[in-house]
Design a protein around this motif. Structure first.
Motif, PDB file in Angstrom:
ATOM      1  N   GLU A   1      -3.923  -6.035 -13.231  1.00  0.00           N
ATOM      2  CA  GLU A   1      -5.230  -5.788 -13.855  1.00  0.00           C
ATOM      3  C   GLU A   1      -6.063  -4.810 -13.018  1.00  0.00           C
ATOM      4  N   LEU A   2      -6.075  -5.018 -11.694  1.00  0.00           N
ATOM      5  CA  LEU A   2      -6.863  -4.097 -10.864  1.00  0.00           C
ATOM      6  C   LEU A   2      -6.249  -2.692 -10.901  1.00  0.00           C
ATOM      7  N   GLN A   3      -4.929  -2.642 -10.927  1.00  0.00           N
ATOM      8  CA  GLN A   3      -4.283  -1.329 -10.974  1.00  0.00           C
ATOM      9  C   GLN A   3      -4.597  -0.609 -12.295  1.00  0.00           C
ATOM     10  N   ASP A   4      -4.675  -1.363 -13.398  1.00  0.00           N
ATOM     11  CA  ASP A   4      -5.084  -0.752 -14.671  1.00  0.00           C
ATOM     12  C   ASP A   4      -6.467  -0.113 -14.540  1.00  0.00           C
TER      13      ASP A   4
ATOM     14  N   GLU B   1     -12.515 -11.698  -3.605  1.00  0.00           N
ATOM     15  CA  GLU B   1     -13.048 -10.913  -2.485  1.00  0.00           C
ATOM     16  C   GLU B   1     -12.015  -9.899  -1.981  1.00  0.00           C
ATOM     17  N   TRP B   2     -10.752 -10.327  -1.915  1.00  0.00           N
ATOM     18  CA  TRP B   2      -9.684  -9.399  -1.499  1.00  0.00           C
ATOM     19  C   TRP B   2      -9.614  -8.218  -2.475  1.00  0.00           C
ATOM     20  N   LEU B   3      -9.615  -8.557  -3.768  1.00  0.00           N
ATOM     21  CA  LEU B   3      -9.481  -7.516  -4.798  1.00  0.00           C
ATOM     22  C   LEU B   3     -10.699  -6.587  -4.785  1.00  0.00           C
ATOM     23  N   GLU B   4     -11.878  -7.144  -4.504  1.00  0.00           N
ATOM     24  CA  GLU B   4     -13.092  -6.332  -4.515  1.00  0.00           C
ATOM     25  C   GLU B   4     -13.056  -5.268  -3.409  1.00  0.00           C
ATOM     26  N   VAL B   5     -12.540  -5.644  -2.243  1.00  0.00           N
ATOM     27  CA  VAL B   5     -12.455  -4.655  -1.151  1.00  0.00           C
ATOM     28  C   VAL B   5     -11.561  -3.488  -1.586  1.00  0.00           C
ATOM     29  N   HIS B   6     -10.406  -3.807  -2.180  1.00  0.00           N
ATOM     30  CA  HIS B   6      -9.505  -2.734  -2.612  1.00  0.00           C
ATOM     31  C   HIS B   6     -10.127  -1.937  -3.762  1.00  0.00           C
ATOM     32  N   ARG B   7     -10.862  -2.622  -4.635  1.00  0.00           N
ATOM     33  CA  ARG B   7     -11.524  -1.904  -5.741  1.00  0.00           C
ATOM     34  C   ARG B   7     -12.492  -0.860  -5.181  1.00  0.00           C
ATOM     35  N   ILE B   8     -13.286  -1.278  -4.219  1.00  0.00           N
ATOM     36  CA  ILE B   8     -14.275  -0.352  -3.628  1.00  0.00           C
ATOM     37  C   ILE B   8     -13.549   0.810  -2.948  1.00  0.00           C
ATOM     38  N   TRP B   9     -12.499   0.474  -2.209  1.00  0.00           N
ATOM     39  CA  TRP B   9     -11.727   1.510  -1.495  1.00  0.00           C
ATOM     40  C   TRP B   9     -11.138   2.511  -2.483  1.00  0.00           C
ATOM     41  N   HIS B  10     -10.588   2.014  -3.570  1.00  0.00           N
ATOM     42  CA  HIS B  10     -10.000   2.904  -4.580  1.00  0.00           C
ATOM     43  C   HIS B  10     -11.086   3.788  -5.214  1.00  0.00           C
ATOM     44  N   ARG B  11     -12.268   3.220  -5.394  1.00  0.00           N
ATOM     45  CA  ARG B  11     -13.349   4.016  -5.998  1.00  0.00           C
ATOM     46  C   ARG B  11     -13.810   5.139  -5.081  1.00  0.00           C
ATOM     47  N   LEU B  12     -13.506   5.005  -3.790  1.00  0.00           N
ATOM     48  CA  LEU B  12     -13.797   6.115  -2.865  1.00  0.00           C
ATOM     49  C   LEU B  12     -12.728   7.202  -2.956  1.00  0.00           C
ATOM     50  N   GLY B  13     -11.777   6.985  -3.860  1.00  0.00           N
ATOM     51  CA  GLY B  13     -10.702   7.970  -4.021  1.00  0.00           C
ATOM     52  C   GLY B  13      -9.545   7.735  -3.070  1.00  0.00           C
ATOM     53  N   LYS B  14      -9.492   6.542  -2.476  1.00  0.00           N
ATOM     54  CA  LYS B  14      -8.468   6.250  -1.477  1.00  0.00           C
ATOM     55  C   LYS B  14      -7.371   5.352  -2.044  1.00  0.00           C
ATOM     56  N   LYS B  15      -6.262   5.308  -1.342  1.00  0.00           N
ATOM     57  CA  LYS B  15      -5.106   4.509  -1.768  1.00  0.00           C
ATOM     58  C   LYS B  15      -4.917   3.318  -0.832  1.00  0.00           C
TER      59      LYS B  15
ATOM     60  N   ASP C   1       4.309  -2.678 -14.091  1.00  0.00           N
ATOM     61  CA  ASP C   1       4.724  -1.405 -14.680  1.00  0.00           C
ATOM     62  C   ASP C   1       3.781  -0.266 -14.319  1.00  0.00           C
ATOM     63  N   ASN C   2       2.650  -0.580 -13.729  1.00  0.00           N
ATOM     64  CA  ASN C   2       1.682   0.470 -13.384  1.00  0.00           C
ATOM     65  C   ASN C   2       1.632   0.778 -11.878  1.00  0.00           C
ATOM     66  N   ILE C   3       2.517   0.169 -11.117  1.00  0.00           N
ATOM     67  CA  ILE C   3       2.613   0.520  -9.681  1.00  0.00           C
ATOM     68  C   ILE C   3       3.941   1.249  -9.477  1.00  0.00           C
ATOM     69  N   ASP C   4       3.862   2.436  -8.887  1.00  0.00           N
ATOM     70  CA  ASP C   4       5.041   3.315  -8.856  1.00  0.00           C
ATOM     71  C   ASP C   4       6.174   2.814  -7.971  1.00  0.00           C
ATOM     72  N   HIS C   5       5.817   2.171  -6.853  1.00  0.00           N
ATOM     73  CA  HIS C   5       6.871   1.883  -5.869  1.00  0.00           C
ATOM     74  C   HIS C   5       6.886   0.410  -5.453  1.00  0.00           C
ATOM     75  N   ILE C   6       8.088  -0.113  -5.341  1.00  0.00           N
ATOM     76  CA  ILE C   6       8.288  -1.479  -4.835  1.00  0.00           C
ATOM     77  C   ILE C   6       9.056  -1.361  -3.516  1.00  0.00           C
ATOM     78  N   THR C   7       8.466  -1.927  -2.484  1.00  0.00           N
ATOM     79  CA  THR C   7       9.078  -1.844  -1.161  1.00  0.00           C
ATOM     80  C   THR C   7       9.860  -3.104  -0.836  1.00  0.00           C
ATOM     81  N   SER C   8      11.065  -2.892  -0.352  1.00  0.00           N
ATOM     82  CA  SER C   8      11.893  -3.982   0.151  1.00  0.00           C
ATOM     83  C   SER C   8      11.600  -4.087   1.644  1.00  0.00           C
TER      84      SER C   8
END
Ligand code: SF4
Length: 379
Positions: free
Chosen positions: A244-247, A205-219, A290-297
């Motif tokens: 996997e979701l980032q792919d 469910e968490w991943l699905e919300v982000h999937r939908i958001w990304h499909r709207l062209g959002k980050k 390897d497919n996410i550009d930034h890692i935050t500390s």
């Protein structure tokens, strides 16, 4: 490089290093071996190599403001010291106007982002959330709004508005929401969730919300709360689902791993993750994702000193000035509630990186709003 190869051989990770140096993706078993590696520095050196390939010497930070609209929540996650029931001492709820006033003060002093989350309030109407976003957007032109976890979004859609998630997200995007926050992910494994946050949304469910958001062209960003009851295998499983979701969508602009703060929670008997464990987790996140550009500390969790060291262990970002953090501090965090931009820039420079002020999407930020005194990166 010879010294590095010697270190990787001594640590028993030369085969993994060969794949990483060749630019190949590592598998779950390799990630688990890196997490279990008895020598942290060679793992960090490998992650640093990946980080420099992706981002060079850039070390970014953000001038932002954390705002919590309410800590009233229906759930009672065992790792959380923030939530209160309605009417309970210590509970709070700000009006839209009060929130917009606070955001305005930060915008006036140069914040480029407001970061806004709260508990799962049983009664607030959906219009509250929409009005909150549009009021801040109207009062603070150009300031980016990063708000709501996937868990809050599902709460608004399912319990409050009783509307499909895509519609709710479209409404919020139309009101000016720029990014979802990465919170609520914790550790994705179902058994771990049952133990630390029963009743909360599932990983799917968490991943699905982000999937939908990304499909709207959002980050959005993704997070991982580690150092409680999970195993190294659970951490890698968490990273795998994000990769996997980032792919699929490419919509995560950054990943923020942070250690659980046990004091004042129902899991206060647990020991906090060690510095070495924290650094290895940052490093493995950098190598595996390897497919996410930034890692935050996340200095709020680790403290600025360890957060700074993490910039040599795969992280390329030191998060934000924050101004007033509550969630970790109600759990007993001893770190400051905020930092100045100059302190973050100095910490980044001292770690050998070049400080760069960024926006919510990790872009070098344009100057917006009123004249800014705090974002100079050379001071
Ligand atoms: S973590 Fe979030 S959902 Fe869980 S109790 Fe705390 S505020 Fe509520």
């Amino acid at each position: 490089m010879t010294v590095l190869w010697d270190a990787w051989r001594r640590a028993g990770i030369a085969d993994i290093a060969e794949r990483v140096v060749a630019g190949e993706r590592i598998d779950d078993a390799s990630a688990q071996r890196l997490l279990a590696c008895g020598e942290t520095s060679p793992v960090g050196a490998l992650a640093d190599l990946v980080s420099r390939r992706k981002n060079g010497l850039r070390g970014s930070f953000l001038v932002n403001r954390y705002l919590n609209y309410s800590n009233i929540c229906l759930l009672s996650c065992r790792f959380c010291a923030f939530y209160r029931r309605e009417g309970q001492p210590g509970s709070f709820l700000y009006s839209v106007e009060e929130m917009a006033d606070q955001a305005f003060e930060s915008w006036r002093s140069g914040a480029v982002e407001v970061h806004c989350v709260g508990g799962l309030h049983p009664k607030l109407p959906f219009s509250y959330y929409r009005d909150l976003v549009s009021a801040i957007k109207e009062r603070c032109p150009g300031m980016m709004i990063k708000a709501f976890t996937a868990v809050e979004i599902r709460h608004m859609a399912r319990r409050i508005a009783r509307r499909p998630i895509p519609e709710v997200l479209e409404d919020l995007a139309g009101s000016g929401l720029d990014s979802l926050t990465g919170g609520g992910a914790e550790i994705f494994d179902a058994e771990v969730r049952d133990e630390i946050c029963r009743g909360k949304e599932t990983a799917e469910e968490w991943l699905e919300v982000h999937r939908i958001w990304h499909r709207l062209g959002k980050k959005s960003t993704a997070t991982m709360l580690f150092g409680h009851v999970e195993t190294p295998a659970h951490r890698v499983d968490h990273l795998r689902r994000l990769r996997e979701l980032q792919d699929e969508t490419g919509g995560f602009c950054g990943f923020v791993p942070f250690a659980f703060e046990p004091a004042n929670t129902k899991l206060s008997h647990l020991r906090r993750a060690s510095a070495m464990d924290t650094l290895r987790t940052v490093a493995v996140s950098r190598i595996y994702l390897d497919n996410i550009d930034h890692i935050t500390s996340y200095w709020i969790s680790s403290g600025l000193s360890l957060g700074q060291i993490a910039l040599s262990f795969g992280a390329d970002d030191l998060h934000g000035t924050i101004e007033e953090e509550r969630i970790f501090h109600m759990a007993g965090s001893k770190t400051p509630v905020g930092q100045t931009a100059n302190a973050l820039a100095a910490a980044i420079r001292e770690s050998g990186r070049e400080p760069v002020a960024r926006d919510t999407y990790y872009r070098i930020h344009p100057v917006i709003g009123p004249p800014q005194e705090t974002v100079g990166v050379g001071a």
